[in-house]
Design a protein around this motif. Structure first.
Motif, short mmCIF file in Angstrom:
data_model
loop_
_atom_site.label_atom_id
_atom_site.label_comp_id
_atom_site.label_asym_id
_atom_site.label_seq_id
_atom_site.Cartn_x
_atom_site.Cartn_y
_atom_site.Cartn_z
N TYR A 27 0.83 -1.20 0.00
CA TYR A 27 0.00 0.00 0.00
C TYR A 27 0.87 1.26 0.00
N LEU A 28 1.91 1.28 0.83
CA LEU A 28 2.77 2.46 0.90
C LEU A 28 3.48 2.71 -0.42
N ALA A 29 3.95 1.63 -1.04
CA ALA A 29 4.64 1.81 -2.32
C ALA A 29 3.71 2.46 -3.34
N ALA A 30 2.45 2.03 -3.34
CA ALA A 30 1.50 2.60 -4.31
C ALA A 30 1.06 4.00 -3.92
N ALA A 31 0.79 4.21 -2.61
CA ALA A 31 0.26 5.50 -2.17
C ALA A 31 1.29 6.60 -2.27
N CYS A 32 2.55 6.29 -2.01
CA CYS A 32 3.59 7.33 -2.03
C CYS A 32 4.14 7.55 -3.43
N ALA A 33 3.96 6.60 -4.30
CA ALA A 33 4.27 6.76 -5.72
C ALA A 33 5.64 7.38 -5.95
N GLY A 34 6.68 6.79 -5.36
CA GLY A 34 8.04 7.25 -5.61
C GLY A 34 8.48 8.44 -4.77
N ASP A 35 7.60 9.04 -3.97
CA ASP A 35 7.97 10.16 -3.10
C ASP A 35 8.60 9.58 -1.83
N GLU A 36 9.94 9.42 -1.86
CA GLU A 36 10.63 8.75 -0.76
C GLU A 36 10.53 9.54 0.54
N GLU A 37 10.59 10.87 0.44
CA GLU A 37 10.49 11.70 1.65
C GLU A 37 9.12 11.50 2.31
N LEU A 38 8.05 11.44 1.47
CA LEU A 38 6.71 11.20 1.99
C LEU A 38 6.64 9.83 2.66
N ARG A 39 7.20 8.82 2.04
CA ARG A 39 7.14 7.47 2.59
C ARG A 39 7.92 7.38 3.90
#
Length: 945
Positions: A27-39
């Motif tokens: 879920y996190l991989a999909a929800a953050c969509a490459g935004d590493e700082e957000l993740r």
């Protein structure tokens, strides 16, 4: 951080929180969509979720804090900040990182809370950080984390605090909550701690599971007073917290409505947060949590949570009602005091325990519905009940009084003072190590005492205010006393007055302070100036105005033990007539507490009379004396009647028909140390011993005999034995309360000593072979601590003939005395052409010298125990014991070099009456007095009448 981004983080967090394992990662991989700082930020909050530090736990509306969310603070592990060696990072809170560290100076682990480097420059944030330290360090309670230090090093601000092993409460709660019994246990402990903070004028403002630690022993510690503010007292007794209107500080999920709206808050805001926390403890769910911060705030302002019992059926109905009363939106309709919350929780705990009454709470409520039905039956038996009550009452009154132990700790517990309702006792205790007097409070019938003070100075003479809110006490500094008060539940101390006259030196305290019935005034003994007589003074707690109530007649020693009658119109107190005997007086007072006439004598010359306490009806006074406890009618013959108890330092409860008193138990013996030519010693050994007090030994001039004082016959008399401990015999049979301070004539044929046989101390001489003692002095003042000159023609002694102790001399066969010293003196000893003496008998006494022919007085030694020095041709042996925190030691002062060397370490502490130090003429042995495990305990008398 922009609001839109923050909302995005919050949404992802809430969705991820309900997922586990691989599902959450996907879920996190999909929800953050490459935004590493957000993740990273979401994962950081998820990692702290077990500690209840999710987005609803942060300071949601503190924009400055949110701007820093994405910053990664440097790890300080391994760094040294001042005297603290940082070990490992433990986590973070709303105001900074927390590390485990080692205090290299004191050798203990601490928790360090530091501000993030990027926040140091923010004055408001830094001010709040410092406010946390000031607020929390003002509190002294076992349920509140202890603050050790606030400092700055390497440009980093930090607080050093108690390192508490255990879990955060949030980790214990889990998703289903806690069992009711466990939740009640923690809630009662938290309520007690918060009540202490509120009594000190401090509001926590951020109560939540992450700020409560559960120790490995199952106790709780409330952490992070980061949002606490010292309260300002407004009209009446309302405690309010000042904040800028519109500024919201706290954790959203636990905020009170007034806090969420940025309004002024007081202790009732903590009660709301406590209710929300208790709800979560019981159900595993937050009372007001919604999908967003805004919705959560709206619920706090407008919605009531589901009853806890609907989520957790085991929750009792009455506990539901208590939570509801804590969570009322209007502070005026909320429970007003945390003490009331604690009391309600205690009652719920008692009802929930099996076997209390054989009925559960539901059956109790059901029984109440039948009260009216039962009224007729009750009326039918009313007369019988009245007869039974009358019989029972007479049996109760006629029942023999019985005392049971109340405290049985190592060391000395003394000077008890009842709370107004009679369920708690304040007292002073010198601790397990017997190194420092502090004030404690103990609940009758339960648990360990709660320590109220921990200052390095001695705290004693606690007095509980009649309104129950404060405990006044004295703190002994080196050259004066301080009068202070502390909230009865613990908290910030208040210095009320600095006394100019210290109490007489003694090793255990006595009561010196009394409250007026309205709790607005205190009475104590003082001497305001050197040219003014001492006496009792009245201090207004409000204005700090001090005015004289009595004047102590010279040369009487002092007035003490003040005690107000229940109506406040009479003050009982004692006056010293001699060193050992006191009178009990009553002083009538006007409505504004001014003296009305002269004091009236009630009881005359009781040995060691002290601690007069009024019975609740004001008709009698109970006091202690050498023979035990006594009672005397305020009006009548004035003849006391003896109570069946031996003790001192008593108090009587205003309610509850209880008496508490101190029962000392001591056994002082004479110990010996062997001295070599290098003045090195073997460990001390008990030498002259009995089951009673043996004290003040003195070797004979030829070293073959030892004279000493002992009460092994029932009274202190003079005893003699051979140096080999054979043929111990009693030399005197004066049957006085005290005979002591023996000293040899140079020829070894006679002994001079003091005794209060005639009421005050006088000087006596007795033959070493026995016979009737000869009285040499008869002045009304005390004459004591005699010694004989080297030629045997002069006796030196201490006398109060001028009003203070001075050294005098007289012919050895009797005659008119001549004053020697002018600035104080006792325990004189002639050596060569010099006279050595002390200024007092206390632990901090000094040894002085003056030429026998007269001249200037010179100080030789300081911190010498009273009557604990021996002068030899080449120097002075003395016992040094500067304070309770130091180990007593035997030392030698060389006349030739002027230097002091340590000779031996002695077991301590000493007692006040452990007088005497003597060295054998051949220099091989030293004898001194030392107690064998002295102690005192408090004893409780129920049904006192």
């Amino acid at each position: 951080m922009m609001p839109d981004r923050w909302r995005r983080i919050e949404q992802i967090y809430n969705s991820a929180l309900s997922r586990e394992g691989g599902e959450r990662a996907s879920y996190l991989a999909a929800a953050c969509a490459g935004d590493e700082e957000l993740r990273r930020e979401v994962e950081r909050m998820l990692g702290n979720a077990g500690q209840s530090t999710g987005p609803l736990d942060g300071h949601a509306l503190d924009a400055t804090a949110r701007d820093c969310v994405g910053a990664v603070a440097p790890d300080l592990s391994g760094m040294k900040l001042g005297r603290y060696q940082v070990i490992v990072r433990l986590g973070e809170g709303g105001m900074g990182e927390v590390y485990r560290a080692r205090d290299t100076r004191l050798g203990r682990d601490v928790a360090l809370k530091v501000l993030r480097p990027e926040s140091v420059a923010d004055p408001e944030r830094k001010r709040r950080f410092e406010q946390e330290a000031r607020a929390a360090s003002a509190l002294n309670h076992p349920g509140i984390i202890t603050i050790y230090d606030i400092d700055q090093a390497e440009g980093i601000d930090f607080i050093a605090m108690e390192c508490v092993p255990g879990q955060k409460l949030g980790e214990r709660i889990g998703r289903k909550g806690l069992p009711v019994a466990e939740a009640l246990k923690y809630a009662i402990l938290m309520a007690d701690a918060l009540a202490a903070a509120h009594a000190a004028g401090i509001v926590h403002r951020d109560l939540k599971p992450a700020n409560v630690m559960v120790t490995d022993e199952g106790r709780v510690k409330i952490l992070d007073f980061g949002l606490a503010k010292l309260a300002e007292r407004e009209s009446g007794d309302v405690v309010t917290t000042q904040t800028n209107t519109g500024t919201v500080m706290g954790t959203v999920a636990y905020m009170s409505p007034e806090q969420a709206q940025g309004k002024h808050v007081d202790a009732r805001s903590d009660i709301f947060s406590f209710g929300a926390l208790l709800y979560e403890m019981l159900t595993g769910s937050r009372a007001f949590q919604r999908d967003s911060v805004a919705e959560t705030l709206a619920a706090i302002l407008d919605k009531d949570p589901r009853p806890a019992s609907e989520i957790a059926p085991a929750v009792p109905h009455d506990l539901d009602k208590l939570i509801s009363r804590c969570l009322r939106k209007d502070p005026e309709r909320r429970i007003q005091h945390m003490d009331d919350v604690k009391l309600a929780l205690l009652e719920l705990k008692e009802e929930s325990e099996p076997g209390v009454s054989g009925r559960d709470a539901g059956s109790i409520r059901k029984g109440r519905k039948h009260i009216w039905w039962a009224a007729g039956v009750l009326g039918a038996v009313a007369i019988a009940a009245g007869i039974w009550f009358a019989i029972s009452w007479h049996q109760l009154v006629d029942a023999p009084l019985k005392a049971v132990p109340f405290t049985m700790y190592q060391g000395w517990e003394a000077d008890p003072s009842f709370s107004p309702e009679g369920s708690r006792v304040a007292f002073c205790w010198n601790g397990v190590e017997q190194d420092n007097w502090d004030v404690y409070v103990k609940l009758i019938g339960e648990g360990e005492p709660h320590r109220l003070t921990d200052d390095p100075a001695d705290d004693f003479s606690p007095a509980w205010s009649p309104d129950g809110r404060q405990i006044a006490f004295l703190r002994r500094q080196r050259d004066h006393l301080e009068l202070l008060s502390v909230p009865s539940v613990g908290g910030l101390e208040t210095k009320l007055f600095e006394l100019s006259l210290a109490t007489p030196d003694r090793d255990y305290p006595n009561r010196e302070v009394a409250w007026s019935p309205d709790s607005k005034h205190l009475v104590f003994y003082d001497k305001p100036a050197s040219d003014e007589p001492p006496g009792l003074f009245l201090l207004s707690i409000v204005t700090r105005e001090k005015r004289r109530l009595t004047t102590c007649p010279i040369p009487l020693m002092r007035e003490s033990d003040p005690s107000f009658s229940p109506d406040g119109r009479t003050l009982a107190f004692t006056r010293a007539v001699t060193y050992s005997f006191r009178d009990l007086y009553l002083l009538s007072l006007s409505p504004d507490l001014r003296p009305s006439g002269e004091p009236r004598l009630l009881v005359s010359q009781h040995q060691r009379l002290s601690q007069p306490v009024w019975t609740p009806d004001g008709r009698e006074i109970v006091f202690s004396a050498a023979e035990g406890l006594w009672r005397v009618a305020v009006r009548g013959s004035g003849r006391p009647a003896r109570l069946p108890f031996v003790g001192d330092q008593l108090d009587i409860s205003r309610q509850g028909r209880r008496m508490v008193y101190n029962l000392p138990a001591w056994d002082s013996n004479i110990w010996r140390v062997e001295l070599s030519s290098q003045r090195e010693i073997t460990p001390p050994v008990s030498f002259i011993a009995s089951t009673q007090t043996d004290t003040n030994p003195q070797y004979s001039p030829d070293g073959q005999k030892i004279v000493f004082a002992s009460d092994r016959s029932g009274n202190f008399e003079i005893w003699l034995c051979n140096a080999g401990l054979s043929n111990a015999k009693q030399l005197t049979t004066l049957n006085a309360s005290e005979s002591g301070s023996p000293s040899w004539f140079p020829d070894g044929r006679r002994i001079v000593f003091d005794s209060d046989k005639e009421g005050n101390f006088d000087i006596y001489v007795v033959d070493a072979d026995g016979g009737a003692p000869q009285r040499l002095t008869s002045d009304p003042a005390d004459d004591s601590t005699p010694s004989v000159s080297r030629d045997g023609k002069t006796i030196y002694f201490s006398s109060r003939r001028t009003g203070s102790r001075e050294v005098w001399r007289m012919p050895a066969e009797g005659g008119a005395p001549i004053q020697v010293t002018r600035k104080g003196g006792l325990c004189p000893f002639e050596a060569g052409d010099v006279l050595y003496y002390q200024k007092s008998e206390g632990r901090f006494s000094e040894v002085w010298r003056v030429p026998v022919a007269g001249g200037e007085e010179t100080k030789v030694l300081q911190s010498v125990g009273g009557r604990r020095f021996a002068v030899l041709p080449d120097g002075i042996y003395f016992i040094e014991w500067p304070d309770f925190r130091s180990v007593p030691s035997l030392r030698f002062f060389s006349f030739a070099t002027g230097r002091t060397t340590k000779v031996a370490t002695l077991a301590g502490p000493f007692l006040f009456w452990d007088f005497g130090l003597t060295v054998s003429p051949d220099g091989r042995f030293a004898l001194y007095t030392h107690p064998d495990h002295p102690n005192s305990d408090l004893w409780l008398v129920e049904n006192f009448h």
